[in-house]
Write a protein that holds these residues in place. Structure first.
Motif, PDB file in Angstrom:
ATOM      1  N   ASN A 128      -3.950  -6.602   0.649  1.00 29.98           N
ATOM      2  CA  ASN A 128      -2.830  -5.990   1.379  1.00 29.98           C
ATOM      3  C   ASN A 128      -2.556  -6.827   2.588  1.00 29.98           C
ATOM      4  OD1 ASN A 128      -2.514  -3.733  -0.167  1.00 29.98           O
ATOM      5  ND2 ASN A 128      -3.905  -2.353   0.834  1.00 29.98           N
ATOM      6  N   ALA A 168       1.120  -8.392   3.837  1.00 36.65           N
ATOM      7  CA  ALA A 168       1.616  -7.878   4.963  1.00 36.65           C
ATOM      8  C   ALA A 168       2.046  -9.206   5.784  1.00 36.65           C
ATOM      9  CB  ALA A 168       0.916  -7.001   5.759  1.00 36.65           C
ATOM     10  N   ASP A 214      -5.055  -8.065  10.612  1.00 40.45           N
ATOM     11  CA  ASP A 214      -3.932  -9.056  10.276  1.00 40.45           C
ATOM     12  C   ASP A 214      -2.723  -9.078  11.262  1.00 40.45           C
ATOM     13  OD1 ASP A 214      -1.629  -7.434   9.542  1.00 40.45           O
ATOM     14  OD2 ASP A 214      -2.940  -6.558   8.028  1.00 40.45           O
ATOM     15  N   GLY A 274       2.667  -4.595  10.051  1.00 39.12           N
ATOM     16  CA  GLY A 274       2.257  -3.197  10.538  1.00 39.12           C
ATOM     17  C   GLY A 274       2.616  -2.149   9.796  1.00 39.12           C
ATOM     18  N   ILE A 275       2.233  -0.879  10.061  1.00 39.58           N
ATOM     19  CA  ILE A 275       2.670  -0.005   9.299  1.00 39.58           C
ATOM     20  C   ILE A 275       3.399   1.107  10.300  1.00 39.58           C
ATOM     21  CG2 ILE A 275       1.594   2.262   7.863  1.00 39.58           C
ATOM     22  CD1 ILE A 275      -0.878   0.208   7.692  1.00 39.58           C
ATOM     23  N   LEU A 293      -1.445   6.870   4.097  1.00 43.10           N
ATOM     24  CA  LEU A 293      -1.955   5.702   3.353  1.00 43.10           C
ATOM     25  C   LEU A 293      -3.081   6.002   2.514  1.00 43.10           C
ATOM     26  CD1 LEU A 293      -2.557   3.142   6.570  1.00 43.10           C
ATOM     27  CD2 LEU A 293      -0.889   3.198   4.625  1.00 43.10           C
ATOM     28  N   PHE A 340       0.590   6.407  -2.913  1.00 41.73           N
ATOM     29  CA  PHE A 340       1.548   6.081  -2.102  1.00 41.73           C
ATOM     30  C   PHE A 340       1.580   4.668  -1.812  1.00 41.73           C
ATOM     31  CE2 PHE A 340       2.252   4.394   2.406  1.00 41.73           C
ATOM     32  CZ  PHE A 340       3.559   5.173   2.836  1.00 41.73           C
ATOM     33  N   THR A 341       2.891   3.977  -1.876  1.00 43.53           N
ATOM     34  CA  THR A 341       3.217   2.669  -1.715  1.00 43.53           C
ATOM     35  C   THR A 341       4.531   2.312  -1.223  1.00 43.53           C
ATOM     36  OG1 THR A 341       3.068   0.350  -2.953  1.00 43.53           O
ATOM     37  CG2 THR A 341       4.066   2.388  -4.283  1.00 43.53           C
ATOM     38  N   THR A 342       4.517   1.221  -0.496  1.00 45.06           N
ATOM     39  CA  THR A 342       5.921   0.923  -0.058  1.00 45.06           C
ATOM     40  C   THR A 342       6.237  -0.774  -0.901  1.00 45.06           C
ATOM     41  OG1 THR A 342       5.070  -0.547   1.627  1.00 45.06           O
ATOM     42  CG2 THR A 342       5.755   1.952   2.299  1.00 45.06           C
ATOM     43  N   LYS A 343       5.448  -0.815  -1.779  1.00 42.24           N
ATOM     44  CA  LYS A 343       5.726  -2.013  -2.553  1.00 42.24           C
ATOM     45  C   LYS A 343       6.796  -1.691  -3.516  1.00 42.24           C
ATOM     46  CE  LYS A 343       1.384  -3.825  -0.876  1.00 42.24           C
ATOM     47  NZ  LYS A 343       0.035  -4.057  -1.162  1.00 42.24           N
ATOM     48  N   GLY A 368       3.143  -2.728  -6.550  1.00 44.28           N
ATOM     49  CA  GLY A 368       1.821  -1.866  -6.097  1.00 44.28           C
ATOM     50  C   GLY A 368       1.647  -0.489  -6.804  1.00 44.28           C
ATOM     51  N   THR A 369       0.492  -0.058  -7.015  1.00 43.78           N
ATOM     52  CA  THR A 369       0.405   1.071  -7.544  1.00 43.78           C
ATOM     53  C   THR A 369       0.074   2.491  -6.385  1.00 43.78           C
ATOM     54  OG1 THR A 369      -2.223   0.930  -7.413  1.00 43.78           O
ATOM     55  CG2 THR A 369      -1.117   0.264  -9.598  1.00 43.78           C
ATOM     56  N   GLY A 370      -0.060   2.228  -5.271  1.00 45.79           N
ATOM     57  CA  GLY A 370      -0.598   3.006  -4.273  1.00 45.79           C
ATOM     58  C   GLY A 370      -1.807   3.516  -4.466  1.00 45.79           C
ATOM     59  N   GLY A 381      -4.725   1.523  -4.122  1.00 44.07           N
ATOM     60  CA  GLY A 381      -5.816   0.495  -3.401  1.00 44.07           C
ATOM     61  C   GLY A 381      -6.738   1.069  -2.496  1.00 44.07           C
ATOM     62  N   LEU A 382      -5.700   1.708  -1.431  1.00 41.23           N
ATOM     63  CA  LEU A 382      -6.385   2.518  -0.228  1.00 41.23           C
ATOM     64  C   LEU A 382      -7.183   3.718  -0.517  1.00 41.23           C
ATOM     65  CD1 LEU A 382      -3.972   1.642   2.853  1.00 41.23           C
ATOM     66  CD2 LEU A 382      -6.201   0.508   2.167  1.00 41.23           C
ATOM     67  N   THR A 439      -2.010  -5.047  11.786  1.00 37.64           N
ATOM     68  CA  THR A 439      -2.894  -3.772  11.262  1.00 37.64           C
ATOM     69  C   THR A 439      -4.439  -4.263  11.496  1.00 37.64           C
ATOM     70  OG1 THR A 439      -1.142  -3.267   9.787  1.00 37.64           O
ATOM     71  CG2 THR A 439      -3.231  -2.345   9.435  1.00 37.64           C
TER      72      THR A 439
HETATM   73  P1  ADP Z   1      -0.521  -0.655  -2.758  1.00 41.14           P
HETATM   74  O1  ADP Z   1      -1.027  -1.862  -2.310  1.00 41.14           O
HETATM   75  O2  ADP Z   1      -0.739  -0.771  -4.191  1.00 41.14           O
HETATM   76  O3  ADP Z   1       0.842  -0.232  -2.217  1.00 41.14           O
HETATM   77  P2  ADP Z   1      -2.453   0.602  -1.305  1.00 41.14           P
HETATM   78  O4  ADP Z   1      -3.183   1.841  -1.161  1.00 41.14           O
HETATM   79  O5  ADP Z   1      -3.245  -0.521  -1.009  1.00 41.14           O
HETATM   80  O6  ADP Z   1      -1.335   0.402  -2.394  1.00 41.14           O
HETATM   81  O7  ADP Z   1      -1.610   0.616   0.161  1.00 41.14           O
HETATM   82  C1  ADP Z   1      -0.553   1.724   0.361  1.00 41.14           C
HETATM   83  C2  ADP Z   1       0.300   1.186   1.273  1.00 41.14           C
HETATM   84  O8  ADP Z   1      -0.097   0.888   2.857  1.00 41.14           O
HETATM   85  C3  ADP Z   1       0.983  -0.159   0.896  1.00 41.14           C
HETATM   86  O9  ADP Z   1       2.154  -0.094   0.010  1.00 41.14           O
HETATM   87  C4  ADP Z   1       1.606  -0.616   2.579  1.00 41.14           C
HETATM   88  O10 ADP Z   1       2.883  -0.042   2.635  1.00 41.14           O
HETATM   89  C5  ADP Z   1       0.649   0.004   3.357  1.00 41.14           C
HETATM   90  N1  ADP Z   1      -0.430  -1.065   3.963  1.00 41.14           N
HETATM   91  C6  ADP Z   1      -1.724  -1.388   3.246  1.00 41.14           C
HETATM   92  N2  ADP Z   1      -2.601  -2.058   3.932  1.00 41.14           N
HETATM   93  C7  ADP Z   1      -1.483  -2.672   5.025  1.00 41.14           C
HETATM   94  C8  ADP Z   1      -1.215  -3.840   5.847  1.00 41.14           C
HETATM   95  N3  ADP Z   1      -2.369  -4.595   5.903  1.00 41.14           N
HETATM   96  N4  ADP Z   1      -0.315  -4.136   6.405  1.00 41.14           N
HETATM   97  C9  ADP Z   1       0.800  -3.414   6.481  1.00 41.14           C
HETATM   98  N5  ADP Z   1       0.956  -2.347   5.140  1.00 41.14           N
HETATM   99  C10 ADP Z   1      -0.271  -2.204   4.830  1.00 41.14           C
END
Ligand code: ADP
Length: 665
Positions: free
Chosen positions: A567, A571, A597, A601-602, A610, A615-618, A623-625, A627-628, A652
């Protein structure tokens, strides 16, 4: 010149009932001697500073100030064989204004007193002594001494004024000595009046023996009530001789002068009469600073004794003055000046002198630095922060800081500071509440996810097995092979999603083993930095050398780290700095891993989403949303914590914390 004797501290006459004190600091505010100490939020009277003026008793709305009672002692005296006489302060007609003065005297006789005398005669004796002193005195200012609270204030707080104190006893002591030496040497003497400082006065080293006990009007009223004596129903009785004349006007401010008939003797400007604590204190300061130099300073801490703290009614001072003046006029009509002079002459040999004691306990003045450091603790960093609001009972923040330095006040007495603290606590509570709601939300999502994953797992397994079997059985040239390959791959992707959901729902099993986190980080970094995006990123590590191995599931924690590292890299698509730090927590109970990093930012509105699955902005497919969400589940399974701090456009930071020990599950 007043003599100084060795110090003998009388016990205090006022104490605080701790349970009733409500921390309003009214007593601190009104105490002219600053003799109230606040300890753990409760006010306490400091016996060695108290002047027994009774102001704290008056201003306490909670009745939390208790005056030492003489009632049991006096009732015991009355029960014994030895005669007991009462000595009434001149303000008594105003204290018991709804009955005739003679009925009060009758009531006392009904209680068993063998005679009722008027202290006003003692006032006549004292006035003569003052007239003599003034005639003999040179230019030195004489400070009058009938008010025991004023004398105590000088002895304890302004000892430099002791030489000014008239070395003459109060009317009460004069009357006590006259009774013991001339009129009733056989009897015990009980003084009854409006002043609680009199209770302390009779114990003063040079004054003992004249008066045996001091009752306040309030105490006397209580005795009448309990013994069911209705004063209004009694026949009037006369006071025992000697009977005074203008001495009865003594409790009114300026009464001493009137009694001494001094006005005609000295110039008006040479006499200053004042009453009330604030004005009295101001005047004493002016005397110390040589701003005023009157010959005679008549100072009473109350508004005259008719306003004493132990008067039992709320009649206005003017009405009280009128009642006392009326009673004095009656005395003047009843007694001739010659008669009075004869009695006073007969008492001329009675010693009316007294001495004073320097009881001042000098306290060290704090330095500017010491004061500043106290003020800093209550957020008063500069003069502008010192509001001087007075809520603590002190006039200024500096004065309060000095009291803190001397152990008399507490930091928490500062209202603006406490309001600020309350706001912060409120904010912390709000934050915690939000975090709890967030965790509860994630926990219920976890349950749902686990339920779905479990239900999907079995049919998915069937799909995977059979699609694989069919795929393998199809001849290489079969045109359906490509379609079936896609089914197999997509089914595998579904299995990964299901596994992620189970991780998030904390339904996976942990296989804990002592792990060197720094090694695990180095491994994960080696993998992550192979991603093309890391080509333009500067990587920094600061890994604590003294980390102990901790019990984690290395495979799962590696997955968390890879998610975070990936991530972070994504970013910073163009360039940036990536940092990993490891350290021990401040209580040395946890290992912390900080991943930062300098990427995009978020946005604040996304922070709370998060860790929510999907939840994803990709972009779709990127992105699958999960990871976190998975990272959250894994860290929680380890009983650890995961926190994020981010600023859009700046970068972040994720902070993981993992316990050094895992208790059995
Ligand atoms: P994904 O990576 O598949 O989108 P994650 O759960 O890993 O799913 O992350 C969710 C969202 O959190 C990302 O889509 C992104 O918008 C935001 N995000 C996570 N880590 C960072 C980061 N280091 N910098 C900016 N945004 C982040």
């Amino acid at each position: 010149m007043a003599n100084l004797t060795s110090s003998a501290k009388p016990a205090g006459v006022v104490r605080t009932i701790k349970e009733r004190c409500q921390q309003c600091y009214a007593c601190v505010r009104h105490c002219p001697a600053k003799a109230i100490q606040v300890l753990e939020g409760r006010a306490k009277v400091m016996d060695d500073r108290c002047i027994a003026c009774g102001r704290c008793v008056r201003v306490c709305s909670q009745d939390a100030k208790e005056v030492e009672s003489a009632v049991p002692e006096v009732l015991q005296m009355l029960r014994e064989k030895e005669p007991v006489v009462a000595c009434l302060a001149p303000s008594f007609p105003a204290a018991f204004h709804d009955v005739r003065p003679g009925q009060v005297i009758a009531g006392l006789k009904r209680l068993g007193f063998d005679g009722v005398y008027e202290v006003s005669f003692g006032a006549e004796m004292v006035a003569r002594a003052y007239a003599r002193l003034l005639r003999q005195n040179g230019s030195k200012t004489i400070l009058t001494t009938p008010c025991p609270a004023l004398v105590a204030y000088v002895e304890r707080h302004r000892p430099q004024l002791i030489p000014h104190l008239a070395p003459i006893v109060s009317p009460m002591i004069a009357m006590g000595r006259a009774l013991k030496q001339r009129y009733r040497p056989d009897a015990k003497v009980v003084f009854i009046g409006p002043c609680l400082a009199k209770k302390a006065e009779i114990r003063r080293p040079s004054l003992t023996g004249a008066i045996d006990s001091v009752l306040t009007y309030i105490e006397l009223e209580g005795i009448f009530y309990r013994q069911e004596i209705d004063l209004s129903a009694l026949e009037e009785s006369d006071p025992s001789p000697p009977v005074p004349r203008v001495g009865r006007i003594f409790p009114v401010s300026g009464g001493l002068l009137r009694t001494a008939m001094l006005q005609g003797d000295v110039l008006e400007s040479d006499i200053v009469v004042t009453e009330g604590a604030d004005r009295s204190m101001d005047l004493l300061e002016e005397l110390i600073q040589d701003i005023i130099r009157p010959r005679f300073l008549d100072v009473l801490i109350c508004n005259g004794c008719i306003d004493g703290p132990m008067m039992s009614n709320d009649l206005h001072v003017f009405s009280r003055r009128e009642i006392v003046a009326h009673y004095a006029r009656e005395a003047c009509a009843a007694t001739s000046p010659a008669e009075l002079e004869r009695e006073l002459d007969a008492c001329a040999a009675i010693d009316l002198s007294r001495t004073f004691t320097d009881e001042n306990q000098p306290l060290r003045t704090p330095t500017e630095d010491e004061l500043r450091s106290i003020l800093r603790k209550i957020n008063k960093l500069s003069r502008a922060d010192e509001l001087n609001c007075g809520a603590c009972g002190y006039e200024s923040c500096q004065e309060k800081a000095i009291a803190v330095f001397h152990g008399r006040a507490e930091l928490t007495m500062c209202l603006p500071y406490m309001i600020e603290r309350l706001k912060q606590v409120n904010q912390t509570l709000k934050d915690t509440e939000e975090q709890l709601i967030q965790s509860a939300k994630l926990a219920s999502m976890g349950q749902l996810a686990a339920g779905i994953a479990h239900e999907i797992n079995n049919p998915l397994g069937t799909i995977m097995i059979y699609s694989n079997l069919v795929y393998r059985d199809l001849p290489a040239e079969d045109e359906k092979r490509e379609d079936l390959k896609m089914v197999v791959e997509e089914a595998a992707r579904c299995r990964e999603i299901v596994a992620g959901l189970l991780d998030f729902a904390r339904k996976s099993k942990l296989s804990l083993e002592p792990t060197d986190m720094n090694d695990l980080i180095r491994d994960s970094l080696a993998m992550a930095t192979k991603l093309p995006v890391y080509d333009h990123i500067q990587v920094h590590t600061d890994l604590a050398a003294d980390l102990p191995p901790i019990p984690v599931d290395p495979r799962q924690i590696k997955q968390v780290l890879l998610n975070l590292f990936t991530n972070a890299g994504e970013a910073m698509p163009d360039s940036g700095t990536f940092t990993v730090i490891t350290r021990l927590s401040s209580d040395a109970e946890r290992v912390e891993i900080v991943v930062s990093d300098t990427g995009k930012g978020i946005p604040e509105e996304n922070i709370s989403k998060l860790f929510t699955p999907f939840f994803t902005t990709k972009d779709i497919g990127k992105g699958t949303g999960l990871g976190l969400a998975v990272a959250y589940g894994i860290i929680k399974m380890h009983r650890g914590g995961i926190e994020v701090a981010s600023k859009a456009g700046e970068g972040t930071t994720f902070t993981l914390s993992l316990p050094k020990r895992q208790s059995p599950r």
